[in-house]
Design a protein around this motif. Sequence first.
Motif, PDB file in Angstrom:
ATOM      1  N   GLY A  42       0.973  -1.285   0.323  1.00  0.00           N
ATOM      2  CA  GLY A  42      -0.114   0.132  -0.104  1.00  0.00           C
ATOM      3  C   GLY A  42       1.039   1.329   0.431  1.00  0.00           C
ATOM      4  O   GLY A  42       0.897   2.450  -0.264  1.00  0.00           O
ATOM      5  N   THR A  43       2.162   1.158  -0.377  1.00  0.00           N
ATOM      6  CA  THR A  43       3.143   2.112   0.046  1.00  0.00           C
ATOM      7  C   THR A  43       3.025   2.729  -1.580  1.00  0.00           C
ATOM      8  O   THR A  43       3.715   4.103  -1.714  1.00  0.00           O
ATOM      9  N   GLY A  44       3.105   1.891  -2.261  1.00  0.00           N
ATOM     10  CA  GLY A  44       3.599   2.394  -3.907  1.00  0.00           C
ATOM     11  C   GLY A  44       5.318   2.795  -3.517  1.00  0.00           C
ATOM     12  O   GLY A  44       5.604   3.208  -4.600  1.00  0.00           O
ATOM     13  N   GLY A  45       5.926   2.007  -2.740  1.00  0.00           N
ATOM     14  CA  GLY A  45       6.615   2.008  -3.146  1.00  0.00           C
ATOM     15  C   GLY A  45       7.881   3.535  -2.324  1.00  0.00           C
ATOM     16  O   GLY A  45       8.808   3.669  -2.182  1.00  0.00           O
ATOM     17  N   TYR A  46       6.470   4.529  -1.527  1.00  0.00           N
ATOM     18  CA  TYR A  46       7.622   5.039  -0.845  1.00  0.00           C
ATOM     19  C   TYR A  46       8.286   4.892   0.244  1.00  0.00           C
ATOM     20  O   TYR A  46       9.427   5.771   0.205  1.00  0.00           O
ATOM     21  N   GLU A  47       7.765   4.181   0.931  1.00  0.00           N
ATOM     22  CA  GLU A  47       8.593   3.797   2.226  1.00  0.00           C
ATOM     23  C   GLU A  47      10.255   2.110   1.491  1.00  0.00           C
ATOM     24  O   GLU A  47      10.332   1.628   1.144  1.00  0.00           O
ATOM     25  N   GLY A  48      11.685   2.898   0.946  1.00  0.00           N
ATOM     26  CA  GLY A  48      12.060   1.743   0.348  1.00  0.00           C
ATOM     27  C   GLY A  48      13.347   2.408  -0.023  1.00  0.00           C
ATOM     28  O   GLY A  48      14.013   2.515  -0.025  1.00  0.00           O
TER      29      GLY A  48
ATOM     30  N   GLY B 248      13.506   4.287  -3.472  1.00  0.00           N
ATOM     31  CA  GLY B 248      11.979   4.446  -2.758  1.00  0.00           C
ATOM     32  C   GLY B 248      11.846   5.936  -3.268  1.00  0.00           C
ATOM     33  O   GLY B 248      11.060   5.808  -3.425  1.00  0.00           O
ATOM     34  N   LEU B 249      12.972   6.489  -2.654  1.00  0.00           N
ATOM     35  CA  LEU B 249      12.306   8.063  -2.653  1.00  0.00           C
ATOM     36  C   LEU B 249      13.061   8.448  -4.028  1.00  0.00           C
ATOM     37  O   LEU B 249      11.511   9.384  -4.793  1.00  0.00           O
ATOM     38  N   LEU B 250      13.937   8.190  -4.904  1.00  0.00           N
ATOM     39  CA  LEU B 250      13.844   7.868  -5.936  1.00  0.00           C
ATOM     40  C   LEU B 250      12.342   8.227  -6.601  1.00  0.00           C
ATOM     41  O   LEU B 250      11.881   8.865  -7.452  1.00  0.00           O
ATOM     42  N   ARG B 251      12.408   6.961  -6.707  1.00  0.00           N
ATOM     43  CA  ARG B 251      10.902   6.454  -8.009  1.00  0.00           C
ATOM     44  C   ARG B 251       9.628   7.771  -7.278  1.00  0.00           C
ATOM     45  O   ARG B 251       8.527   7.773  -7.972  1.00  0.00           O
ATOM     46  N   THR B 252       9.980   7.885  -5.748  1.00  0.00           N
ATOM     47  CA  THR B 252       8.515   9.120  -6.006  1.00  0.00           C
ATOM     48  C   THR B 252       8.767   9.947  -6.125  1.00  0.00           C
ATOM     49  O   THR B 252       7.720  10.922  -7.208  1.00  0.00           O
TER      50      THR B 252
END
Length: 660
Positions: A111-117, A121-125
Amino acid sequence: MSIASALAICPDLVIVDGEDLTPFRDVSKRLYALLRSYSWNDRVERLGLDEVWMDVSDIIEYNVELLNRHDLEHSWFCLDNKDPEKGFAFDARGFAGQVYGREKVGLEGPGTGGYEGGQAGLLRTKLLLASHLALHLRLKIEEEGYTTACGISTNKLLAKLVGNVNKPRNQTTLLSLGPDDGEETVQRFMGSHQLRKIPGIGGKTAAALSDYFISQSKPGSSSPPNPKEITVDDLLSCPGLSPSKLDSLLSSLSSSSSTGTGTGKHILSLLQGHDPSPVKPARSIPTQISIEDTYFSCPLVTIEQIRRELVKITGSLLKRMKTDLMDDDKKRWLARPKTLRLTTRPRTDPKEGRGYGYGRVSKSQGLPGYVFNNGNAHGDDEIVQRLVAETLLPMFRELNPLNPRKGGKEYSIGLLNVCVTNMDSIDPTTAGGGGSGGGGRDIKNMFMRAREFTVYDPEHEHADNTGTQPETEAELLEHSDVDVDVDVHAGDPSHDPDLNLDMSDTSYESSNGKARGSLKNNDNGDPSTTNHQQQQHPVSTIHEQAQAQAQADRDTNHHLGTNMSTNHYYFHIEDDDEVWDDSPDNVWNHNEEEPTEEDIDYDDLRDAEGMSCVNGDSDGDGDGDGDGIKCPLCNHFIPLFALSAHERFHSMEEFEGELD
DNA sequence: TTGGATGAG
DNA sequence: CATTCTCATCCAA
């Protein structure tokens, strides 16, 4: 289809002279201004009439903070750091448009869409947010009646290249996640390109590189490779390849490539997808204006012919100067060129059909001040005549001494070019020398001015909280050919990436219907978004070097932040009311120590302040706009809309603190 | 600075 | 389709 064959099929075909680019210039200017109005840092760089890079790092960083990871589906993208209501709703659970590269690298927590990574993850966001911004901008341009392609990535090179993947009406995000995928994505992407396709590698350089590859690959090779088809991977797999080797290969070229670096090292980094060049600040004044004409089949021979042509050219030039160098009311010069240059080319005599630019000779001189006078009743004719007679013709004679062998009075001129350059800029925010350095305020003011001309349609801009987007977005999203490219700064993955939008190949489908033929790009063999073939190169020393370099980059504590990242802030809001304060103490600096580690229960805070939040109306305007609370951690006033983002901001800092 | 060359769209 | 037109940049003199 050639015009000849078209006429054969359709004898009644009306051929319209497409030589006059004025309408294209006008549209280009309009769309450029539109994009520029969305920029916060005014880094909006034009390439030709129909391509633009934008550095949107600041906008993205701001919106990363706003993102509520507990409700990604109903996210809000804020387009104005002074007005939280200016923006658009979007679904942050996925990318807008298409993605190049693998989407799943174990980054996506539930459910985070990769935000916590972590970093990746930040780059992806950020890339994800950029993809939605890109789509929004493309839709704005579609509202103007034009279609676009766009590439999204972390540097200009990659953004531009990845924008080609799904032309002509789509966007592509290059999903490269830096250290977390070993830069495989970037290298695979770059490697599949032909050398000549790399911006900065032109015909000469590509030829030199191809020659080298062929000379290295002949042993036992079966089929002689086509020089045009040699790819970046091919070249990089040459065992002997090294920066110094490339230096010597390219040294024979009299001038080096246009990126400002002729060194092999720089070419090599280009091939690896690295590009440190920043997106340049928007410019309203060109550095030069020139008009030229060729007389290939009918070279100019008499001095009177030449004079007539010079008058024609100079007249057009003066007109162009007035449209490009004067303010809109044509009342005042914004910049005055100091130099006049005349270029001629003798008719390329023999079969030697060298390059177009071959054999040009030029002469420069100061531009007389009277050209800036207002033309009289006869228009500018007098000025033009005088300039030709007193300045240009003498310059011409210097360039082309009479050839006594040719009967004494004949020339043979295949090209004339008149250019004004060396702009003396009145406005310090524009190009040219006169600028007095401190442009920051001026840029800001210019931006504010531009904003005044931006029409915000409340129906569209103030989409309600149910997340309604214009139907066109839904339509666009349905098209699987919408391609969004996000490009990651391969060389420095640990940095906050530059996110560059490359709006390219705007196809003008205006009334005159001049199709620009971008459709032909649909079928090419560009790297597909499905990435199966995972060829490992057995002897790729450069690849290995790149890996090592990437590892070194990771190990080394690089200067934090390339260009943009250090001087752009998360909540650098200046506002006219008392609430916000942009003094250094109040800028939310990512790197700052937080005052306390205590867990703050924001829900409790909300509850405690709840009544005043809902009813307090602290700004006294009858709505809730100005309402919020004071953060006990950092003492900043937090508007309600930003509360959850602010909470997450602090929790992120804690998270990152743990990493150290 | 000037002039030539390369590269881009 | 290749050539033309325009703009920008770099390097060496």
